[in-house]
Design a protein around this motif. Structure first.
Motif, PDB file in Angstrom:
ATOM      1  N   GLU A   1       0.837  -1.192   0.000  1.00  0.00           N
ATOM      2  CA  GLU A   1       0.000   0.000   0.000  1.00  0.00           C
ATOM      3  C   GLU A   1       0.874   1.245   0.000  1.00  0.00           C
ATOM      4  OE1 GLU A   1      -3.803  -0.909   2.721  1.00  0.00           O
ATOM      5  OE2 GLU A   1      -1.878  -1.685   3.417  1.00  0.00           O
ATOM      6  N   ILE A   2       0.360   2.287  -0.592  1.00  0.00           N
ATOM      7  CA  ILE A   2       1.021   3.588  -0.546  1.00  0.00           C
ATOM      8  C   ILE A   2       0.041   4.582   0.057  1.00  0.00           C
ATOM      9  CG2 ILE A   2       2.065   5.443  -1.868  1.00  0.00           C
ATOM     10  CD1 ILE A   2       2.965   3.509  -3.904  1.00  0.00           C
ATOM     11  N   PHE A   3       0.460   5.234   1.148  1.00  0.00           N
ATOM     12  CA  PHE A   3      -0.371   6.284   1.739  1.00  0.00           C
ATOM     13  C   PHE A   3       0.287   7.606   1.450  1.00  0.00           C
ATOM     14  CE2 PHE A   3      -1.411   3.061   5.282  1.00  0.00           C
ATOM     15  CZ  PHE A   3      -2.236   2.386   4.414  1.00  0.00           C
ATOM     16  N   PHE A   4      -0.488   8.527   0.920  1.00  0.00           N
ATOM     17  CA  PHE A   4       0.028   9.857   0.629  1.00  0.00           C
ATOM     18  C   PHE A   4      -0.911  10.825   1.321  1.00  0.00           C
ATOM     19  CE2 PHE A   4       3.196  10.594  -2.871  1.00  0.00           C
ATOM     20  CZ  PHE A   4       3.666  11.776  -2.334  1.00  0.00           C
ATOM     21  N   ASP A   5      -0.564  11.246   2.533  1.00  0.00           N
ATOM     22  CA  ASP A   5      -1.485  12.020   3.359  1.00  0.00           C
ATOM     23  C   ASP A   5      -2.825  11.289   3.419  1.00  0.00           C
ATOM     24  OD1 ASP A   5       0.442  13.938   3.828  1.00  0.00           O
ATOM     25  OD2 ASP A   5      -0.118  15.092   2.051  1.00  0.00           O
ATOM     26  N   ASP A   6      -3.877  11.903   2.829  1.00  0.00           N
ATOM     27  CA  ASP A   6      -5.186  11.258   2.909  1.00  0.00           C
ATOM     28  C   ASP A   6      -5.444  10.301   1.751  1.00  0.00           C
ATOM     29  OD1 ASP A   6      -4.886  13.467   1.379  1.00  0.00           O
ATOM     30  OD2 ASP A   6      -6.972  14.127   1.536  1.00  0.00           O
ATOM     31  N   LEU A   7      -4.536  10.277   0.790  1.00  0.00           N
ATOM     32  CA  LEU A   7      -4.716   9.392  -0.362  1.00  0.00           C
ATOM     33  C   LEU A   7      -4.192   7.999  -0.008  1.00  0.00           C
ATOM     34  CD1 LEU A   7      -5.386   9.161  -3.453  1.00  0.00           C
ATOM     35  CD2 LEU A   7      -3.011   9.743  -3.880  1.00  0.00           C
ATOM     36  N   ARG A   8      -5.090   6.998   0.009  1.00  0.00           N
ATOM     37  CA  ARG A   8      -4.662   5.654   0.403  1.00  0.00           C
ATOM     38  C   ARG A   8      -4.862   4.727  -0.784  1.00  0.00           C
ATOM     39  NH1 ARG A   8      -4.954   4.018   5.828  1.00  0.00           N
ATOM     40  NH2 ARG A   8      -3.909   5.793   6.791  1.00  0.00           N
ATOM     41  N   VAL A   9      -3.762   4.177  -1.262  1.00  0.00           N
ATOM     42  CA  VAL A   9      -3.829   3.384  -2.484  1.00  0.00           C
ATOM     43  C   VAL A   9      -3.309   1.974  -2.221  1.00  0.00           C
ATOM     44  CG1 VAL A   9      -2.949   3.134  -4.822  1.00  0.00           C
ATOM     45  CG2 VAL A   9      -3.560   5.389  -3.968  1.00  0.00           C
ATOM     46  N   ASN A  10      -4.153   1.012  -2.504  1.00  0.00           N
ATOM     47  CA  ASN A  10      -3.697  -0.368  -2.499  1.00  0.00           C
ATOM     48  C   ASN A  10      -3.105  -0.655  -3.873  1.00  0.00           C
ATOM     49  OD1 ASN A  10      -3.426  -3.138  -2.742  1.00  0.00           O
ATOM     50  ND2 ASN A  10      -5.120  -3.522  -1.337  1.00  0.00           N
ATOM     51  N   ILE A  11      -1.829  -1.019  -3.895  1.00  0.00           N
ATOM     52  CA  ILE A  11      -1.136  -1.088  -5.176  1.00  0.00           C
ATOM     53  C   ILE A  11      -1.806  -2.052  -6.139  1.00  0.00           C
ATOM     54  CG2 ILE A  11       1.012  -1.812  -6.276  1.00  0.00           C
ATOM     55  CD1 ILE A  11       2.489  -0.551  -3.961  1.00  0.00           C
ATOM     56  N   ARG A  12      -2.300  -3.167  -5.576  1.00  0.00           N
ATOM     57  CA  ARG A  12      -2.864  -4.169  -6.469  1.00  0.00           C
ATOM     58  C   ARG A  12      -4.102  -3.656  -7.204  1.00  0.00           C
ATOM     59  NH1 ARG A  12      -3.201 -10.156  -4.210  1.00  0.00           N
ATOM     60  NH2 ARG A  12      -3.092  -8.890  -2.351  1.00  0.00           N
ATOM     61  N   THR A  13      -4.865  -2.797  -6.527  1.00  0.00           N
ATOM     62  CA  THR A  13      -6.124  -2.361  -7.136  1.00  0.00           C
ATOM     63  C   THR A  13      -6.071  -0.917  -7.629  1.00  0.00           C
ATOM     64  OG1 THR A  13      -6.919  -1.673  -4.974  1.00  0.00           O
ATOM     65  CG2 THR A  13      -7.484  -3.905  -5.679  1.00  0.00           C
ATOM     66  N   ALA A  14      -4.852  -0.336  -7.663  1.00  0.00           N
ATOM     67  CA  ALA A  14      -4.754   1.080  -8.030  1.00  0.00           C
ATOM     68  C   ALA A  14      -5.288   1.330  -9.433  1.00  0.00           C
ATOM     69  CB  ALA A  14      -3.298   1.531  -7.947  1.00  0.00           C
ATOM     70  N   SER A  15      -6.126   2.361  -9.576  1.00  0.00           N
ATOM     71  CA  SER A  15      -6.675   2.700 -10.896  1.00  0.00           C
ATOM     72  C   SER A  15      -5.711   3.661 -11.593  1.00  0.00           C
ATOM     73  CB  SER A  15      -8.025   3.390 -10.710  1.00  0.00           C
ATOM     74  OG  SER A  15      -7.816   4.642 -10.097  1.00  0.00           O
ATOM     75  N   PRO A  16      -5.860   3.815 -12.911  1.00  0.00           N
ATOM     76  CA  PRO A  16      -5.012   4.785 -13.618  1.00  0.00           C
ATOM     77  C   PRO A  16      -5.111   6.177 -12.995  1.00  0.00           C
ATOM     78  CG  PRO A  16      -6.156   3.409 -15.191  1.00  0.00           C
ATOM     79  CD  PRO A  16      -6.680   3.024 -13.838  1.00  0.00           C
ATOM     80  N   ALA A  17      -6.282   6.529 -12.489  1.00  0.00           N
ATOM     81  CA  ALA A  17      -6.424   7.849 -11.863  1.00  0.00           C
ATOM     82  C   ALA A  17      -5.583   7.935 -10.593  1.00  0.00           C
ATOM     83  CB  ALA A  17      -7.892   8.119 -11.550  1.00  0.00           C
ATOM     84  N   ASP A  18      -5.581   6.852  -9.788  1.00  0.00           N
ATOM     85  CA  ASP A  18      -4.740   6.822  -8.582  1.00  0.00           C
ATOM     86  C   ASP A  18      -3.277   6.995  -8.969  1.00  0.00           C
ATOM     87  OD1 ASP A  18      -6.856   6.366  -6.879  1.00  0.00           O
ATOM     88  OD2 ASP A  18      -6.717   4.178  -7.068  1.00  0.00           O
ATOM     89  N   ILE A  19      -2.873   6.233  -9.975  1.00  0.00           N
ATOM     90  CA  ILE A  19      -1.475   6.273 -10.399  1.00  0.00           C
ATOM     91  C   ILE A  19      -1.113   7.689 -10.820  1.00  0.00           C
ATOM     92  CG2 ILE A  19       0.151   5.446 -12.133  1.00  0.00           C
ATOM     93  CD1 ILE A  19      -1.369   2.800 -12.138  1.00  0.00           C
ATOM     94  N   SER A  20      -1.990   8.290 -11.591  1.00  0.00           N
ATOM     95  CA  SER A  20      -1.710   9.642 -12.060  1.00  0.00           C
ATOM     96  C   SER A  20      -1.613  10.615 -10.881  1.00  0.00           C
ATOM     97  CB  SER A  20      -2.804  10.043 -13.049  1.00  0.00           C
ATOM     98  OG  SER A  20      -2.937  11.422 -13.086  1.00  0.00           O
ATOM     99  N   ARG A  21      -2.478  10.435  -9.874  1.00  0.00           N
ATOM    100  CA  ARG A  21      -2.439  11.313  -8.707  1.00  0.00           C
ATOM    101  C   ARG A  21      -1.106  11.173  -7.977  1.00  0.00           C
ATOM    102  NH1 ARG A  21      -7.572   9.471  -6.554  1.00  0.00           N
ATOM    103  NH2 ARG A  21      -8.760  10.097  -8.387  1.00  0.00           N
TER     104      ARG A  21
END
Ligand SMILES: Nc1ncnc2c1ncn2[C@@H]1O[C@H](COP(=O)(O)OP(=O)(O)OP(=O)(O)O)[C@@H](O)[C@H]1O
Ligand SMILES: [Mg+2]
Lengths: 241, 234, 250
Positions: free
Chosen positions: C57-77
């Motif tokens: 997982e990658i946490f960026f302040d309030d942005l919480r992204v599970n790498i396996r399910t990250a969407s292109p929008a998450d990646i771009s963010r």
């Protein structure tokens, strides 16, 4: 769409009988043009005046015009020329009885000369000038330097291009039917016109060309491996040091 | 032997040139659709998906071995039957130009895909990575960074294959298209075979000019691309 | 601010990252040390999705992204909040130094062109290359190219800049100019994660050091802790190989 499979198989083997002619045109064109192309390349590299201009114009013309036009031009020119020549020599040959494959040999040799000379030229230019100087400095003659040092090295970079040229040449020979040469395409084409089995015939031709080209490519890959081995040999020797 | 009549060449040129647009339209159409097909094929290979990559490979290998005239006849005789038997579309009465376009699109697509792929692969993958790392979308990275560089690499090859396409296109007359070659043959048969050589010479002149134009303009583009770089830097 | 949790990554059955977690606070300068092949580059690339990790997982302040399910929008963010400085610079060959810096602003962040140019000029002057704005990368030295790459990274004002051995492709006399720029950024409070073999940089500039080996974090702590009082044997071994003896004194 249903294909007449029976017909297709029969025609396939019939068309196969044209393979020797197709290959002979290819081989003759390559063998005849190789030495000529070599001297054309040399004349351009060494800037031999007039010869260089003539060769450049020739190469540009051949490169700039379709093979089919070259065929049509030569086929409407050559027979009467040859006829006139033979008459003046008072030989007893009727030019119009001659096997038309002769014309194919001539057309494709003229055509191949141009392409091959360009390949030779760029291949010779890839060989470092120091190689020639080194060869001359140990007392080799220019001819020895070329045949023993320069050409073998140039061949390595020329081979892939020669392979391409050969493939294009083989494909080009499919136009020899316009000169009534009995090669693969014309045999299958004639067979087709009896029963209107055009698609079957052309698919047969296609299969034969795919086979021919695959064999040629495999052969070139083999030769490339043998000839290019000096590179990998020195490479591994360098690593071992 | 009938003497060669030089003055017939300019004369026949005037009869041929009105048909140059047909030749050029076939050429331009094949370049356009062939480039699209080439892009799809190159993409299939670059992406490394198994099935589509293998299919693209096989297609390109077959096309590499196919004489243009053979494919032209296969399309000419085969396409109408294929369409008739599969989707019931009767195109027997259709313009000859369509068959020519289809044939040379199929051939040019294969050639073009190899040029595009090798140009694309010659560009360092790091260029793409740097682009997305500063926030460009994958499409922007391709379009703004990879494509301009790959295009510059592909230019010399592109010039070569355009010339080959132009020359191969001259075969269209064999299925009855009336382009410059077709018109030339009509003129010859109208003259009962007289002046055939002069007519062919005129045609050769036209093709020679066309290929020289392609060659020179690409040479010019290449030179101006590299010149632009130097003059700004120094 | 940035937290990586339990990152796993394999290349065809070769597990290169075996559950790596790292926490980065605003203003941190984190140096990652480790022997060749320990997975440092891979870790940085996973943060920026240049490599897609298998798990984590990658946490960026309030942005919480599970790498396996990250969407292109998450990646771009995530990419828009980070920047990457590559070992081999990767400047856009078809663009001048200035265009290299404006590209991310204009194309990705939709900054109007005049404003982008202004920002880019400031960034270039910060790395001391105002006089090279219109040069193409091929006309710049390695050190200059890397400084343009740093300008390109800071211009987009990311929350964190990732450096992968930024000086290892440079001649020794050129590394100094790049390290000086990085030191300056650290002083200004720019958050950085740096993979490097420059021990003096690690000791003097970093406030936190992470030592990796075999795809896991072996030990982490302040430079003082790691360099003067390493706890793990593997850390000691690594340092003894890489530091000349006199580096221990002082
Ligand atoms: N794209 C890839 N495909 C397969 N294996 C890879 C790939 N990238 C990295 N590896 C492997 O992963 C391992 C870790 O590589 P990585 O580049 O992350 O190491 P590193 O710590 O950065 O080393 P160095 O200090 O040499 O740069 C290595 O064994 C490498 O061979
Ligand atoms: Mg690395």
């Amino acid at each position: 769409m249903d294909l007449n499979i029976r017909y297709m198989i029969d025609t396939f083997f019939l068309a196969l009988t044209g393979v020797p002619v197709t290959l002979s045109i290819t081989a003759v064109a390559l063998l005849v043009s190789a030495p000529i192309a070599f001297f054309m390349a040399i004349s351009r590299i060494y800037n031999i005046r007039i010869v260089k201009q003539v060769v450049s114009a020739y190469v540009s013309f051949i490169r700039g015009t379709p093979v089919v036009l070259q065929i049509l031009i030569i086929y409407s020119l050559l027979p009467s020329w040859l006829n006139a020549m033979i008459k003046s020599l008072s030989w007893d040959i009727n030019i119009f009885d001659m096997n038309p494959v002769i014309y194919a040999y001539i057309v494709f040799s003229l055509n191949t000369c141009a392409g091959l000379s360009e390949i030779f030229r760029s291949a010779l230019l890839t060989v470092n000038k120091g190689q020639l100087e080194a060869a001359l400095s140990i007392g080799m003659s220019a001819v020895q330097a070329y045949t023993r040092i320069i050409i073998p090295q140039a061949m390595v970079s020329a081979l892939p291009n020669i392979c391409n040229l050969t493939i294009n040449l083989i494909k080009g020979t499919s136009l020899a039917f316009m000169m009534t040469v009995k090669e693969v395409t014309s045999i299958a084409k004639i067979a087709a016109s009896y029963g209107y089995n055009y698609i079957e015939s052309y698919l047969d031709i296609l299969i034969i060309y795919i086979l021919l080209c695959s064999v040629i490519q495999a052969l070139f890959a083999l030769v490339e491996k043998r000839i290019g081995s000096y590179k990998t040999l020195t490479g591994s020797a360098a690593k071992a040091v | 032997m009938r003497p060669f009549r030089f003055l017939f060449i300019p004369e026949v040129l005037f009869d041929l040139l009105p048909f140059l647009p047909v030749t050029l339209m076939m050429f331009a159409g094949s370049v356009f659709f062939g480039s699209l097909l080439g892009f799809v094929l190159a993409r299939a290979k670059v992406r490394g998906r198994k099935v589509s990559g293998i299919l693209a490979d096989a297609y390109i290998a077959v096309m590499r071995c196919t004489p243009p005239i053979v494919l032209l006849f296969i399309v000419y005789y085969g396409l109408p039957e294929l369409l008739l038997s599969t989707i019931g579309l009767d195109i027997n009465a259709i313009e000859k130009g369509i068959f020519v376009l289809v044939t040379f699109t199929l051939l040019f697509g294969a050639v073009m895909s190899e040029i595009m792929r090798s140009a694309y692969e010659s560009i360092d993958k790091g260029q793409w990575e740097a682009a997305v790392s500063i926030g460009l979308s994958p499409f922007q990275a391709f379009y703004r960074i990879m494509l301009p560089q790959a295009t510059a690499v592909a230019l010399p090859n592109f010039s070569n294959v355009l010339i080959n396409l132009m020359k191969d296109g001259s075969l269209a007359f064999t299925i009855g298209l009336i382009d410059i070659m077709g018109k030339g043959n009509l003129i010859i048969s109208k003259n009962f075979g007289a002046y055939a050589l002069e007519t062919y010479m005129a045609l050769a002149l036209i093709y020679w000019t066309l290929t020289l134009i392609i060659e020179k303009s690409f040479g010019y583009i290449e030179k101006s691309l590299s010149r632009g770089k130097r003059s700004i830097a120094e | 601010m940035l937290e990586l949790k339990n990152i796993h990554k394999s290349f065809n059955n070769n597990e290169v990252l075996k559950g790596v977690s790292i926490r980065v606070k605003k203003g941190d300068v984190i140096v990652i040390l480790g022997p060749s092949g320990s997975g440092k580059t891979t870790l940085l690339r996973c943060i920026n999705f240049l490599e897609r990790a298998d798990k984590g997982e990658i946490f960026f302040d309030d942005l919480r992204v599970n790498i396996r399910t990250a969407s292109p929008a998450d990646i771009s963010r995530i990419r828009k909040r980070t920047a990457f400085v590559f070992q081999n610079y990767n400047l856009f060959n078809n663009k001048t130094a200035l265009e290299n810096v404006t590209e991310g602003l204009i194309t990705a962040r939709k900054v109007p062109k005049p404003e982008a140019i202004e920002i880019a000029k400031k960034a270039l002057s910060k790395v001391g290359l105002s006089d090279r704005e219109n040069y193409y990368p091929s006309k710049l030295s390695g050190g200059q190219q890397q400084r343009v790459a740093i300008a390109r990274a800071i211009a987009v004002n990311p929350d964190v800049i990732l450096f992968d051995e930024p000086t290892s492709a440079l001649d020794p006399e050129l590394t100094g100019e790049v390290l000086a720029v990085m030191k300056q950024l650290a002083r200004e409070g720019v958050t950085m994660v740096v993979v490097t073999h420059e021990m003096s940089f690690a000791r003097d500039v970093a406030n936190h050091i992470v030592f990796m080996d075999g795809g896991v974090v072996i030990e982490e702590g302040s430079p003082d802790e790691i360099f003067s009082r390493p706890r793990e044997d593997r850390t000691k071994q690594f340092l003894s190989r890489i530091l000349p003896v006199w580096d221990y004194v002082i």
